[in-house]
Enzyme design. Structure first.
Site, PDB file in Angstrom:
ATOM      1  N   CYS A   1      -9.516  -8.422  -7.514  1.00  0.00           N
ATOM      2  CA  CYS A   1     -10.310  -7.230  -7.832  1.00  0.00           C
ATOM      3  C   CYS A   1     -10.395  -7.068  -9.350  1.00  0.00           C
ATOM      4  CB  CYS A   1      -9.688  -5.985  -7.198  1.00  0.00           C
ATOM      5  SG  CYS A   1      -8.236  -5.372  -8.071  1.00  0.00           S
TER       6      CYS A   1
ATOM      7  N   GLU B   1       0.827  -1.204   0.000  1.00  0.00           N
ATOM      8  CA  GLU B   1       0.000   0.000   0.000  1.00  0.00           C
ATOM      9  C   GLU B   1       0.864   1.259   0.000  1.00  0.00           C
ATOM     10  OE1 GLU B   1      -2.767  -0.659   3.256  1.00  0.00           O
ATOM     11  OE2 GLU B   1      -3.897  -2.078   1.996  1.00  0.00           O
TER      12      GLU B   1
ATOM     13  N   GLU C   1      -1.830  -9.741  -6.769  1.00  0.00           N
ATOM     14  CA  GLU C   1      -1.823 -10.375  -8.094  1.00  0.00           C
ATOM     15  C   GLU C   1      -0.928  -9.611  -9.049  1.00  0.00           C
ATOM     16  OE1 GLU C   1      -4.307  -9.495  -6.210  1.00  0.00           O
ATOM     17  OE2 GLU C   1      -6.118 -10.678  -6.509  1.00  0.00           O
TER      18      GLU C   1
HETATM   19  N1  THU Z   1      -6.023  -6.357  -2.576  1.00  0.00           N
HETATM   20  C1  THU Z   1      -5.239  -7.270  -3.241  1.00  0.00           C
HETATM   21  O1  THU Z   1      -4.030  -7.353  -2.976  1.00  0.00           O
HETATM   22  N2  THU Z   1      -5.816  -8.062  -4.180  1.00  0.00           N
HETATM   23  C2  THU Z   1      -7.134  -8.035  -4.505  1.00  0.00           C
HETATM   24  O2  THU Z   1      -7.535  -8.662  -5.465  1.00  0.00           O
HETATM   25  C3  THU Z   1      -8.069  -7.301  -3.653  1.00  0.00           C
HETATM   26  C4  THU Z   1      -7.447  -6.189  -2.873  1.00  0.00           C
HETATM   27  C5  THU Z   1      -5.410  -5.505  -1.577  1.00  0.00           C
HETATM   28  C6  THU Z   1      -5.263  -4.065  -1.983  1.00  0.00           C
HETATM   29  C7  THU Z   1      -5.260  -3.351  -0.656  1.00  0.00           C
HETATM   30  O3  THU Z   1      -3.933  -3.288  -0.178  1.00  0.00           O
HETATM   31  C8  THU Z   1      -6.049  -4.249   0.258  1.00  0.00           C
HETATM   32  O4  THU Z   1      -6.182  -5.497  -0.412  1.00  0.00           O
HETATM   33  C9  THU Z   1      -7.430  -3.721   0.588  1.00  0.00           C
HETATM   34  O5  THU Z   1      -8.133  -3.406  -0.547  1.00  0.00           O
END
Ligand code: THU
Length: 267
Positions: A217, A168, A179
């Site tokens: 996502c 993040e 991913e």
């Molecule tokens: N996140 C992922 O790493 N992969 C996904 O497919 C869904 C979301 C992460 C991004 C962010 O750091 C945290 O999950 C919350 O959204």
């Protein structure tokens, strides 16, 4: 530090002791392997098993590593989660613990695969390995804002495994998902020009998170689509109990990919 390890021990042993299946997994001190046994009902032996595991973890870390244990929070949180949620532990959870105890294993590895390895013929063993690797990568997540740790591991046609975790950013929108972090590792390690895309080299990807299935996502579905709409997406909880498998094109129907350019081309 001893407090930390005894904490793991207490948490882990209480989870283990509450297992009500007839199949138990014990940690063999000599082989450093987990082994399946039936009718393992002695409380003493059970506690001993966990003491062995604890010793093994301790012995495999030097002082500096123990003081800087980067998995600490994630590790403890996972145990708390498993303890509150579970009455039974599955083999995969133990595999996960085993991987944690071997923190220093090489992060990128190769799995022996056949020449015709594709998303149609992935063995159970390979799926498990991907889940475990995704789980291992997850423990490196940098998620101080969401505290939501995600891990991903993909496998290419040649059997190379690349993993990633989310990282993040104080400017939230800059966040990169697990991913896409795995894709970046794969492409930057072995992109052979356009061929990486043309050969649809990513055969499968496993996504793991705690509490629910690791559903990628929309951004990540799109990013993955570039490298093979037919790849298998394995989505799971950290203990592998809630597992869903789908082809990428099923979770991104009518996706936009390299092929979409074909009809529009004017030479
Ligand atoms: N996140 C992922 O790493 N992969 C996904 O497919 C869904 C979301 C992460 C991004 C962010 O750091 C945290 O999950 C919350 O959204």
């Amino acid at each position: 530090m001893p407090l930390f390890f005894s904490l793991i021990f207490i948490m882990a042993s209480s989870v283990f002791a509450s297992s009500n299946t007839n199949e138990f997994i014990v940690f063999n001190e000599t082989s450093k392997q987990f082994e399946k046994v039936n009718n393992f009902d002695s409380t003493f032996q059970m506690e001993n098993t966990w003491r062995n595991l604890k010793k093994h973890v301790e012995n495999n870390f030097n002082e500096i590593e123990r003081d800087n244990f980067p998995l600490r929070n994630c590790f403890l949180e996972d145990f708390k989660y498993i303890k509150t949620k579970k009455t039974n532990l599955k083999n995969i959870t133990f595999q996960m613990i085993k991987q944690w105890s071997k923190k220093l294993q090489t992060p990128v590895y190769k799995i022996e695969v056949d020449k015709n390895f594709s998303s149609e013929n992935i063995s159970y063993d390979i799926k498990q390995k991907l889940l475990i690797e995704a789980n291992r990568a997850r423990t490196f997540a940098y998620a101080p804002y969401s505290k939501f740790h995600v891990g991903a591991a993909l496998i290419t046609k040649s059997g190379d495994v690349y993993s990633g975790c989310n990282f993040e950013n104080a400017a939230y929108g800059n966040t990169i998902c697990a991913e896409r972090s795995a894709i970046a590792k794969a492409v930057s390690s072995e992109n052979r020009g356009i061929s990486f895309q043309d050969k649809m080299d990513i055969v499968a990807v496993a996504v793991v998170l705690r509490g629910g299935i690791g559903s990628p996502c929309g951004n990540c579905r799109q990013a993955l689509y570039e490298f093979n709409p037919n790849m298998l997406v394995i989505m799971a909880d950290i203990d592998g109990e809630n597992m869903v498998e789908k082809k990428l094109f099923e979770i991104l129907p009518y996706g936009f990919g390299p092929i979409s350019f074909e009809n529009a081309k004017v030479e």
